[in-house]
Design an enzyme around this catalytic site. Sequence first.
Site, short mmCIF file in Angstrom:
data_model
loop_
_atom_site.label_atom_id
_atom_site.label_comp_id
_atom_site.label_asym_id
_atom_site.label_seq_id
_atom_site.Cartn_x
_atom_site.Cartn_y
_atom_site.Cartn_z
N PRO A 95 1.10 -1.00 -0.34
CA PRO A 95 0.04 -0.34 0.11
C PRO A 95 0.86 1.35 -0.11
O PRO A 95 1.73 1.48 1.04
CB PRO A 95 -0.59 0.21 1.48
N CYS A 96 0.30 3.06 -0.51
CA CYS A 96 1.82 3.30 -1.08
C CYS A 96 0.84 4.55 -0.92
O CYS A 96 1.74 5.57 -0.61
CB CYS A 96 1.77 3.88 -2.43
N GLN A 97 -0.33 4.67 0.09
CA GLN A 97 -1.12 5.74 0.73
C GLN A 97 0.32 6.49 1.67
O GLN A 97 0.53 8.24 1.48
CB GLN A 97 -2.54 5.67 1.51
#
Length: 382
Positions: A95-97
Amino acid sequence: MTRNKPTLVSFFSGGAGLDLGLEAAGLETLYASDIDHFSCETMKNGAASSVRGGRPFLANAIVEESDISSTRGQDVLDKVDKKRGEIDVMAGGPPCQSFSVFGKRKGVEDPRGQLSDQYVRVLGEIAPKVFVFENVYGLLTIDSGRIFESICEKLRNPSPDLEYKLSVFRLNAENYGVPQKRDRVIIVGSRTGSKLEDIPQITSASDENLLPLRTVRQGLIGLPPEGSERIRNHRGRNHSERIIDRYDNLKPGERDPKTRINRLDLDRPSYTIIVGSDKGGGKGHVHPTQPREVTARESARMQTFPDFWEFEGSVRHPIRQIGNAVPPLLAYSIGRAILKDLLSIEPESFEQAVVHLGQSHLFTKDELSKVEKVIDGIPALV
């Protein structure tokens, strides 16, 4: 599907954009997993739909709803009947957020940022010949680049007996036939002793030797009207008259001051499809000719997902799967380079990948005949 194709296992698979593109290049997914229930339903139902349509996608894959933190690499190997070191490619984008310039950039202080360590752990346990690690370009600069360097160091040596040679690329999807600006960092690791020198571009805004950028207009070709029952994920939000009036007055490329989303320009690539917050999911951009936000299916078109790939869940779930994904056409180019340059395997042609992925609307027949020359460094106009 034959069982002698190069093999792929993926984690954080989401809506399967990375898997679709890598399989279009010639790999075969044996295992795909995600913690999100609706993403797994998307993959399972998409696989069944692909088989019925005679397409290759996830046809022989085990799709598992699981948390990578509790996943053991040996268990995955047992399920796909492989030994450590036998898998050709392992892929995933934690997950890149927490690293995104659109978010708060908490990095490893955010629990999602720590999932990269779980990717590294499973990498060491599976020991594939090649791995693909995908993330937002913000990963390069957060904490003055120290987090990125730390991740790279772990990826180089995920276990005491493993060493990968890393190739790092900052790629924009618009340069790979995708009608969307989408800036990403791709780390490819190889234990074959070779580096991946290049992932050749296909489209460009300025290089006349390449094909022109794909546009929103091309991305929407052949799509039925919003709300059509002929295709799923194509029903938009209900807007008040006040919002409709506001959207109606936006010029192409102009940002709405309230919702902070832009009106798309028919003759340019789309802005980046974003996910939004954990509480509300993502919003689409404003449609280029109608006073409304784009539907999830229209966003999927900008991501180069095929129309037959249907996203499960209600309201926010499809757009989150779409917004989190690697565009399949971009993933194809990554897979093509890996197969050809690191595994010495002839990849599927770009034209064949476009057909399998249902993206023929993006290219003329004449352009498709030139793409192989473009990828091989021969000017498209020759």
